[in-house]
Motif scaffolding. Structure first.
Motif, PDB file in Angstrom:
ATOM      1  N   UNK A   9       0.849  -1.195   0.000  1.00 41.14           N
ATOM      2  CA  UNK A   9       0.000   0.000   0.000  1.00 41.14           C
ATOM      3  C   UNK A   9       0.877   1.234   0.000  1.00 41.14           C
ATOM      4  N   UNK A  10       0.274   2.308  -0.350  1.00 45.13           N
ATOM      5  CA  UNK A  10       1.063   3.533  -0.503  1.00 45.13           C
ATOM      6  C   UNK A  10       1.559   4.039   0.826  1.00 45.13           C
ATOM      7  N   UNK A  11       2.547   4.916   0.718  1.00 45.10           N
ATOM      8  CA  UNK A  11       3.129   5.469   1.951  1.00 45.10           C
ATOM      9  C   UNK A  11       2.058   6.255   2.705  1.00 45.10           C
ATOM     10  N   UNK A  12       2.080   6.148   4.013  1.00 42.72           N
ATOM     11  CA  UNK A  12       1.063   6.858   4.804  1.00 42.72           C
ATOM     12  C   UNK A  12       1.616   8.150   5.371  1.00 42.72           C
ATOM     13  N   UNK A  13       0.714   9.077   5.499  1.00 45.66           N
ATOM     14  CA  UNK A  13       1.067  10.338   6.157  1.00 45.66           C
ATOM     15  C   UNK A  13       0.306  10.416   7.474  1.00 45.66           C
ATOM     16  N   UNK A  14       0.936  10.972   8.488  1.00 50.87           N
ATOM     17  CA  UNK A  14       0.234  11.100   9.778  1.00 50.87           C
ATOM     18  C   UNK A  14      -0.065  12.556  10.059  1.00 50.87           C
ATOM     19  N   UNK A  15      -1.260  12.792  10.561  1.00 48.61           N
ATOM     20  CA  UNK A  15      -1.633  14.136  10.966  1.00 48.61           C
ATOM     21  C   UNK A  15      -2.093  14.082  12.423  1.00 48.61           C
ATOM     22  N   UNK A  16      -1.535  14.926  13.234  1.00 55.42           N
ATOM     23  CA  UNK A  16      -2.021  15.000  14.617  1.00 55.42           C
ATOM     24  C   UNK A  16      -2.751  16.316  14.822  1.00 55.42           C
ATOM     25  N   UNK A  17      -3.849  16.209  15.512  1.00 60.23           N
ATOM     26  CA  UNK A  17      -4.630  17.419  15.726  1.00 60.23           C
ATOM     27  C   UNK A  17      -4.897  17.582  17.209  1.00 60.23           C
ATOM     28  N   UNK A  18      -4.661  18.751  17.711  1.00 59.34           N
ATOM     29  CA  UNK A  18      -4.808  18.989  19.140  1.00 59.34           C
ATOM     30  C   UNK A  18      -6.101  19.722  19.433  1.00 59.34           C
ATOM     31  N   UNK A  19      -6.895  19.176  20.352  1.00 53.10           N
ATOM     32  CA  UNK A  19      -8.128  19.853  20.770  1.00 53.10           C
ATOM     33  C   UNK A  19      -7.943  20.303  22.207  1.00 53.10           C
ATOM     34  N   UNK A  20      -8.478  21.476  22.578  1.00 51.16           N
ATOM     35  CA  UNK A  20      -8.333  21.892  23.976  1.00 51.16           C
ATOM     36  C   UNK A  20      -9.566  21.492  24.760  1.00 51.16           C
ATOM     37  N   UNK A  21     -10.359  20.598  24.196  1.00 44.01           N
ATOM     38  CA  UNK A  21     -11.569  20.203  24.923  1.00 44.01           C
ATOM     39  C   UNK A  21     -11.930  18.788  24.505  1.00 44.01           C
ATOM     40  N   UNK A  22     -12.223  17.952  25.445  1.00 39.71           N
ATOM     41  CA  UNK A  22     -12.406  16.528  25.143  1.00 39.71           C
ATOM     42  C   UNK A  22     -13.650  16.289  24.296  1.00 39.71           C
ATOM     43  N   UNK A  23     -14.650  17.137  24.448  1.00 40.04           N
ATOM     44  CA  UNK A  23     -15.887  16.902  23.686  1.00 40.04           C
ATOM     45  C   UNK A  23     -15.602  16.998  22.193  1.00 40.04           C
ATOM     46  N   UNK A  24     -14.904  18.078  21.815  1.00 40.26           N
ATOM     47  CA  UNK A  24     -14.580  18.221  20.397  1.00 40.26           C
ATOM     48  C   UNK A  24     -13.758  17.024  19.952  1.00 40.26           C
ATOM     49  N   UNK A  25     -12.752  16.698  20.765  1.00 38.85           N
ATOM     50  CA  UNK A  25     -11.898  15.569  20.400  1.00 38.85           C
ATOM     51  C   UNK A  25     -12.760  14.341  20.166  1.00 38.85           C
TER      52      UNK A  25
END
Lengths: 438, 167, 1004
Positions: free
Chosen positions: B1-17
């Motif tokens: 499979x193709x190379x994977x890219x990782x994205x991390x996203x930070x939320x300051x609130x657990x509900x949104x996360x």
């Protein structure tokens, strides 16, 4: 403490880990000196013989075992707060749990030292361990002292593991905020904790089991300690009430010691924000409760002595209250059962000086409780011709000093080098309104 | 499979996360892991994880502990059959106490081993793809996508209210 | 009759024919273990027993000395010996500590300006010979000698030697010389000597102070005889009444202590004589004697006596009735030596009473007399010294006497010893108060190393033979005298030969075989027929002269009594650590000699026990701590003699005080006896106080119950009473058999049954755990409190056998004494004058509480029921002691010291415990093992009575019995069926294997 943000919490706690002022190191040095004095006394005792203490026939157990029981007692409330209150979901425990657990670990270490100090031939102490040897000589698993070995070592292991596990996320926090050497150290000791959901998933579960296991353990440990006496036939010892009585007493003294420790702590480290008066108030209330149990136990002992029609028992208890050690006895009664009743007044519960003073008094009272039981029992037992008295020697006082110094030495090191309040649990607290405890 | 890219996203609130996690399930992108400063129920629920199996280790430890405790006491007792205080050489009541303490001890060992084993701690790999703020006040959601889709993914996170970052 | 058990027979056989081989060399052995010089009967690891005679006091008990690898490790009584019949007192047990005493002088010392100069024995001997010859040249009576009581042969040698030196025979100095008793005998019976008494045949004893259980004449012998007449015997037991102002150990064993004013005994005696006449006694007396007696005694009516002597009138009445009812009464006079200034009168009265009440005098053995009668009177001793003071040129030889200590110091004749012109030679082995003054100290062999013959009573011949090679290479005193007196022309090549020649010529032995037999058996013991007494009665006016002027008892405010000591005799025992360490049975004070005072007197003076007081008489001053006791009358101060040596080795120096200081140097004019009482001119607190370390002791409770704790007095007991607990029980004679029969067993302290430490002792109702079996043997001991006289012999024997540590006064103050067996004395709560002695040792319980609490199995239950203590397994948790209800376990708080050569006495069969280890009575397991080996070799089981722990072996009154409970016919098993049997604190259900028999008390 609602309205605090994660950032504020972290900041306050991490603030305590900043390089210490000189006076801190001065105090540390002082306690270390005390520790050395104690060590010196022990070395001298080993070289010359246990006779440098004040023990004799009939009073063959002196302050060493008093201190042992005292420190084991101190050790108890730590687990009580971190485990039992955790199971009860008493959120107010969160801010003080870490300090209490630490106290537990150190207190157990010191308590564990005293049986060694007490031994006539400490260099032969390994006889007491079940190690395989060609003559297949083993310890006697019917002896309460072997129960002790098993119980205390278990307790030490469990409470240390519990303490460490509970600290993992915080260690990670420190790691993430630190630089240089400290970062590397904390990277190591935080085992690479990242707060991944997988980790949390197992962690929470494991923590629950920890609490569930520590709770019966803490009860059993002090019961076992009480059986060191209750399994003896000495008048004033040979009683079924001893286990609950000792457990209550242990928690009583432990809570008092928690107060004695966190009151200065919150003052110095400005923890007022989360170690609020309400929390102290709650501790005080619990102390009333334990104090009443202890007082009840004292009464029951006298009732039993009277009801048993056993003249030996009766004489023993008469002597306890009016004999040579009556002073110690009344100190014990007043400090442990009367003084705590002051906590019925809200004013007292919420006045820091009162709290502190009373907590210290209870500690003294609890030390004397052990004195009254351990010395008073045998000094005046079955054979009147063998009645005798005991008073501690200078060496014993030296070792007593050493033990307290060691405790504060360790605790001081702890508060400046590890987060003395659990940040993670505080955050949790805010979020899930965990502080419903109040 | 193709190379994977990782994205991390930070939320300051657990509900949104949490909602982001929910949404990810419907999306083509793969949820790698979630870093949170606290054990957040919302997130754990969103992940729909099974109950941890640590308990089995604990139980096993406890059982082993009990038997090894009592066993040790009995075995050592019958080596010399020394009578003390007229009690039988194999006296159950005292041995149960030993058994109990061993139960607790081994159960705790089981518990710790279980924890380390299941969370395979200590491991320092994941620190490389990690944001230190996750131990502070942010909830980090890490997702991977095929090459070229990273912008879409980041956009997705931003619209969910997190600040996304390509790793 | 002697019960010669097989064990003893073996011992005696063990004494090979040529056993004297190692003894008779005067060369010092380089190495006591040297097998090159080993006698043929010395087998390493095997004990050899030598029969000899104890010389610790003039009584002369027969001993068997246990020699291992060439060193004596233990002394036991010789069962064949008629005097002590195999038993021994604590002083005898401590004999070995004389030989091995670390302060023993090992080389002759010559006094120089700048201190002592050590000589070789040869030099010293030559030097002495010179001196003596020189003195002999100068003229007659230039060689003087003062000696202790010695055997006939040696004393003959002394006489010959001194005769050769143109001097008077030696003077025999004994601090306790029984002058008044001898005079009284001389007056009443016409016999200037000390007949022995058939006490065992009496049914009523009345003593005016004679302490025959402690020091009087022959304590072991009379201890035995006393119990023969005083033990329960088919429902009856003899009576014993003691009349005295204070309670001696003997008095504590009396059925009634008639407490009287000092010096009032004679009044009571005369009163009794009057009553005797009232009851129509005295028919056999000559009329003029009878008249005289009646005249003298008539004024002493009951009330007069009560008034003058302060005795309880109605008790006195009872005494009279009993005395008249008695079939074979026996009356003793004053105590050892003499006590008051009127002791001659008391002894005379006692003798007269004997004649009145038993004209046959069947209980006096006039033919069989105590050798101590050969001691010179104190008056002669004083004259002797006065003589020396006048013309002091010459040589003075001192053989094992200590006048500088034993004579009152004020204006002491001893000053003559200091005179330049008198060359004083001491043959002592110790630097004591007297040897210090000598010009030459020439130590000679001690009794255990030497040859002699010492017959305590006249109808036996008792041998003294070397039981080990000389430790210091000192010469035998006998050899020395032979060489000094005869040089080359000696009648015998050594004293041993001289001895055999003497015995041969006196017809005691016929040939070498007899000689060897004597050595095997310790002497020649067949009794000579003791003929009827031939008393030539005292004359009437003699009586008038003696008793006419009975001085009304001086009711001085404070009278001080110096009593001979059970432990130190006249002080010669004060350097024996065991004697110091084992506490006085009545005061329980060790190492010190406090002055006993009645609580009432104390309170008047506002004093507390432990306060140091200053006592002043017109003769001297001394300081001593006070001990509070009901055992002395108000106004009486009592201190035991024997301590307070200025110089006598590390164990004696500075211990206690020497009451001789207070006594008058004068003697009683007629009998010439010293006076051991004195009126105090002042008595005040020094303000200092050894103080009771623990105030509880000194306040409140004590006044009520006599409770106190270990004082700074080196005290080994807590409370004096048992607080209504089941510990030391007594029962009334009339209750014999009745008691507690119908009572049904329960679980309380008093209704708990006697449960044997055997399977049959278990009962579902009482025991949680099932019984456990034993293999063939279940060792147990029975202690008959009715027989125990509290003489401490067992305690001392235990120290000797088991290498028990000596801790010294300071440690004892801290409560760290090590005694495995101790005599506990309990006072009756209702009447603090009534004493019960309780030998307390490990009870070897079947369910011993000490065992299960030990984490390492150090104490555990052996297959034969012993409570084993494995020293090298013990780690010192001390829980066992904590949990021992009898508090008989002892802990090694430090490493105890055995300064060289004291360590040579240590019993190789018993481990010497190191610091940090718990120890306790083992029932002498080493002896049990030995018996096992013997029995195994002979393919049999151990016989009843074959194993005897040290304490049992030595008990003079056979109060202790040891044996196997599994054997239904064993003596112990039988005794446990006695209705008096009980277990101390039995309701704890520990099933003790030490079973006590209640003491039987009787109202007079």
């Amino acid at each position: 403490m609602s309205g605090m943000t994660y950032a504020q919490i972290e900041q306050t706690v991490l603030h305590t880990l900043r390089p210490a002022p000189l006076k801190y190191w001065a105090v540390v040095a002082l306690t270390f000196l005390g520790l050395l004095i104690g060590a010196g006394c022990w070395a001298y005792q080993i070289a010359v013989g246990i006779g440098v203490g004040g023990q004799n026939i009939p009073v063959v157990w002196g302050t060493y075992l008093i201190n042992f029981v005292f420190w084991v007692g101190i050790a108890h409330s730590g687990t009580l707060i971190s485990a039992i209150l955790y199971l009860f979901r008493a959120g107010w425990r969160n801010p003080i749990a870490r300090a209490a657990e630490t106290m537990t670990v150190f207190a157990v270490c010191i308590a564990g030292l005293f049986p060694f100090i007490h031994l006539g031939r400490v260099w032969m102490v390994y006889y007491i361990l079940p190690y395989p040897n060609e003559r297949t000589l083993w310890p006697n698993f019917q002896s309460p002292l072997v129960f002790d070995v098993v119980a205390i070592s278990t307790y030490l292991t469990v409470s240390s593991l519990f303490w460490y596990t509970g600290m993992l996320p915080d260690l990670a926090i420190v790691r993430d905020r630190a630089t240089g050497l400290r970062k590397r150290i904390f990277q190591m000791i935080s085992l690479g904790w990242t707060g991944r959901h997988e980790q949390w998933r197992h962690y929470t579960r494991a923590y629950l089991f920890f609490a569930a296991l520590a709770t019966p353990l803490v009860i059993s440990v002090h019961s076992v300690v009480s059986w060191d006496f209750a399994l003896g036939i000495v008048p004033g010892w040979h009683s079924t009430i001893f286990a609950p009585y000792f457990v209550a007493g242990a928690i009583h003294s432990g809570l008092a010691m928690v107060l004695t420790l966190i009151i200065p702590l919150r003052r110095i480290f400005h923890y007022e924000a989360f170690i609020t008066e309400n929390i102290l108030d709650n501790i005080a209330k619990t102390i009333i409760f334990t104090g009443l149990i202890v007082g009840y136990a004292y009464l029951v002992e006298y009732f039993l002595a009277w009801y048993s029609h056993n003249i030996v028992e009766q004489e023993s208890f008469r002597w306890r209250a009016f004999g040579h050690y009556s002073l110690q006895f009344w100190v014990m009664v007043i400090c442990n059962t009367v003084v705590p009743l002051l906590f019925f007044f809200r004013k007292v519960r919420r006045s820091i000086p009162w709290l502190f003073a009373i907590s210290v008094l209870i500690n003294i009272g609890m030390w004397y409780e052990r004195f009254v039981i351990i010395i008073g029992g045998v000094a005046h037992d079955f054979m009147p011709n063998a009645w005798g008295l005991y008073s501690p020697s200078i060496i014993e006082y030296g070792i007593l000093l050493g033990s307290f110094s060691m405790f504060f030495f360790l605790f001081l090191l702890f508060v400046k080098h590890l987060p003395s309040v659990s940040m993670t649990e505080l955050k949790e607290g805010i979020h899930q309104g965990g502080d419903h405890g109040r | 499979m193709a190379v994977e890219k990782c994205v991390i996203s930070l939320f300051d609130d657990e509900t949104r996360a949490a909602s982001a996690i929910e949404a990810l399930r419907g999306s083509p992108w793969k949820l790698e892991r979630v870093h949170s400063p606290i054990p957040s129920d919302k997130i754990l629920n969103a992940l729909k994880l099974k109950k941890s199996r640590v308990g089995y280790f604990t139980l096993a430890g406890g059982i082993i502990g009990f038997f090894s405790g009592v066993g040790l006491a009995i075995y050592t007792g019958i080596q010399w059959n020394l009578i003390v205080s007229g009690k039988p050489v194999v006296a159950w009541i005292p041995f149960l106490i030993v058994g109990f303490e061993f139960t607790i001890l081994f159960a705790v060992f089981g518990n710790v081993l279980g924890l380390l084993f299941q969370t395979n701690l200590p491991e320092f790999q994941s620190l490389r793809i990690y944001d230190q703020r996750c131990s502070g006040e942010h909830f980090g959601v890490l997702a991977s996508c095929a090459e070229g889709e990273e912008n879409k993914l980041m956009a997705f996170f931003q619209e969910k209210g997190g600040e996304a970052r390509l790793i | 009759m002697v019960d010669l058990t097989r064990r003893h027979f073996i011992k005696i056989l063990g004494i090979g024919s040529l056993t004297f081989a190692p003894g008779c060399t005067s060369r010092p052995e380089k190495n006591l273990f040297s097998n090159v010089q080993a006698p043929e009967d010395m087998v390493t690891g095997k004990a050899t027993w030598y029969a000899s005679t104890c010389r610790e006091c003039p009584a002369g008990c027969g001993i068997l000395a246990k020699n291992k690898e060439g060193r004596v490790i233990k002394i036991e009584g010789n069962p064949l010996h008629p005097v002590n019949q195999g038993r021994l007192c604590m002083r005898g047990q401590a004999g070995v500590q004389g030989v091995y005493n670390p302060d023993r002088i090992r080389r002759p010392l010559l006094k120089k300006k700048d201190g002592w100069q050590a000589l070789s024995f040869q030099e010293a001997e030559a030097f002495l010979k010179e001196k003596i010859d020189a003195a002999t040249q100068k003229g007659e009576n230039r060689v003087h000698m003062l000696t202790e009581v010695v055997g006939r042969s040696l004393s003959a040698l002394f006489d010959d030697a001194l005769h050769k030196w143109r001097s008077q025979p030696p003077l025999v100095f004994e601090p306790f010389a029984y002058e008044s008793l001898k005079t009284a005998n001389q007056r009443v019976f016409g016999l200037d000597g000390l007949p022995s008494y058939r006490m065992e045949e009496a049914d009523f004893l009345l003593s005016f102070g004679a302490d025959f259980l402690e020091t009087w004449l022959s304590p072991v012998e009379y201890g035995r005889k006393f119990k023969q007449m005083h033990a329960v015997n088919d429902g009856r037991k003899g009576f014993f009444v003691h009349v005295s102002p204070y309670q001696s150990l003997t008095c504590a064993n009396a059925d009634l202590w008639l407490s009287c004013y000092p010096d009032a005994e004679v009044v009571i005696g005369l009163g009794l004589i009057r009553e005797a006449f009232q009851h129509g006694r005295g028919k056999s007396l000559s009329s003029e004697l009878r008249d005289a007696l009646q005249d003298i005694s008539s004024p002493f009516t009951k009330d007069k006596v009560a008034e003058l002597s302060g005795v309880d009138l109605d008790l006195y009445g009872k005494l009279i009735t009993r005395l008249q009812q008695a079939r074979k009464p026996l009356i003793f006079g004053t105590g050892t030596g003499a006590i008051g200034s009127n002791s001659l009168q008391v002894d005379t009265v006692a003798n007269l009473l004997n004649t009145l009440l038993d004209p046959e005098l069947g209980l006096l053995e006039f033919q069989n007399r105590h050798l101590v009668e050969t001691a010179s009177r104190r008056s002669e001793v004083l004259t002797f010294f006065k003589g020396l003071a006048k013309e002091p040129e010459g040589v003075l030889l001192l053989n094992n006497v200590n006048p500088a200590f034993a004579l009152p110091s004020s204006g002491s004749p001893v000053d003559v010893l200091k005179q330049e012109s008198l060359f004083t030679v001491s043959f002592s082995n110790f630097m004591d108060d007297t040897s210090r003054l000598a010009d030459l100290i020439l130590p000679v062999r001690l009794p255990l190393e030497t040859w002699d013959e010492y017959s305590g009573t006249s109808h036996i011949v008792s041998m003294v033979q070397p039981t080990m090679a000389g430790l210091t290479g000192a010469p035998h005193l006998g050899d020395l005298f032979l060489r000094l007196a005869y040089g080359e022309k000696s009648p015998a090549k050594n004293f041993q030969e001289y001895l055999s020649i003497k015995l041969f010529s006196s017809g005691v032995i016929k040939d070498q075989k007899d000689w060897v037999n004597m050595l095997r058996e310790g002497g020649l013991f067949e009794k000579h027929a003791s003929g009827k007494p031939s008393p030539q009665w005292i004359s009437g006016d003699e009586v008038r002269r003696t008793l006419g002027s009975v001085s009304p008892p001086r009711n001085a405010e404070l009278t001080f009594f110096a009593a001979p000591s059970l432990r130190f005799f006249d002080g010669r025992g004060a350097n024996r650590p065991w004697l110091c360490e084992v506490p006085d049975p009545l005061s329980k004070v060790a190492w010190q000699s406090p002055v006993s005072i009645n609580p009432q007197t104390l309170r008047q003076r506002g004093l507390k026990q432990g306060d140091v007081v200053e006592l002043r008489s017109q003769w001297g001053t001394m300081e001593a701590p006070v001990y509070e006791t009901e055992g002395v009358r108000p106004g009486v101060l009592l201190m035991s003699l024997g301590q307070g040596h200025e110089l006598f080795g590390r164990y004696a120096e500075g211990m206690g005080t020497n009451p001789f200081k207070l006594l008058s140097p004068e003697v009683e004019p007629v009998a010439g006896s010293p006076i051991f009482t004195v009126n105090l001119t002042s008595f005040r607190s020094t303000g200092r106080s050894l103080g009771s370390a623990h105030t509880e002791g000194s306040q409140g409770f004590r006044t009520q119950f006599g409770i106190h704790y270990r004082l700074r007095l080196a005290h080994t007991d807590g409370s004096k009473v048992q607080h209504g607990r089941k510990i030391a029980l007594t029962t009334e004679l009339q209750d014999l058999g009745k008691e507690e029969k119908e009572q049904k067993p329960g679980l309380g302290m008093w209704d708990f049954p006697l449960v044997l430490p055997l399977p049959e002792g278990y009962d579902k109702k009482r025991d949680v755990y099932p019984p456990h079996d034993h293999q063939i043997y279940r060792w147990a001991m029975v202690v008959d409190l009715d027989r125990c006289i509290g003489c401490n012999a067992c305690a001392a024997a235990c120290y000797a056998e088991n290498n028990v540590g000596i801790v010294g006064p300071d440690r004892i103050r801290e409560g760290r004494e090590m005694a495995w067996l101790s005599i506990e004395r309990y006072l009756d709560e209702k009447n603090l004058k009534k004493v019960t002695f309780l030998p307390m040792l490990c009870q070897h319980c079947d369910n011993a509480p000490c065992e299960s609490v030990c984490p390492v199995f150090a104490p555990h239950h052996s297959k034969e029921g012993l409570n084993n203590q494995i020293f090298n397994r013990c780690i010192g948790t001390r829980f066992c002691s904590q949990n021992c209800p009898y508090k008989v376990r002892r802990f090694n708080w430090f490493d105890w010291k055995w300064p060289k050569p004291l360590h040579l006495q240590l019993n190789p069969d018993v481990t010497v415990r190191s610091k940090g280890v718990m120890e306790k009575c083992s029932f002498c397991v080493q002896r049990i093992k030995e018996a096992h080996g013997l029995a195994k070799d002979e393919k049999r089981e151990i016989r009843d009575g074959e194993v005897q722990p040290a304490c049992v072996q030595t008990c003079p009154t056979k109060a202790l019995v040891f044996g196997n409970l599994m054997d239904k016919n064993s003596q112990v098993r039988k005794l446990t069926e006695d209705w008096r049997a009980y277990q101390v604190m039995g309701h704890l259900n520990t099933k003790p294997a030490v079973i006590y028999l209640k003491k039987v008390v009787q109202e007079i």
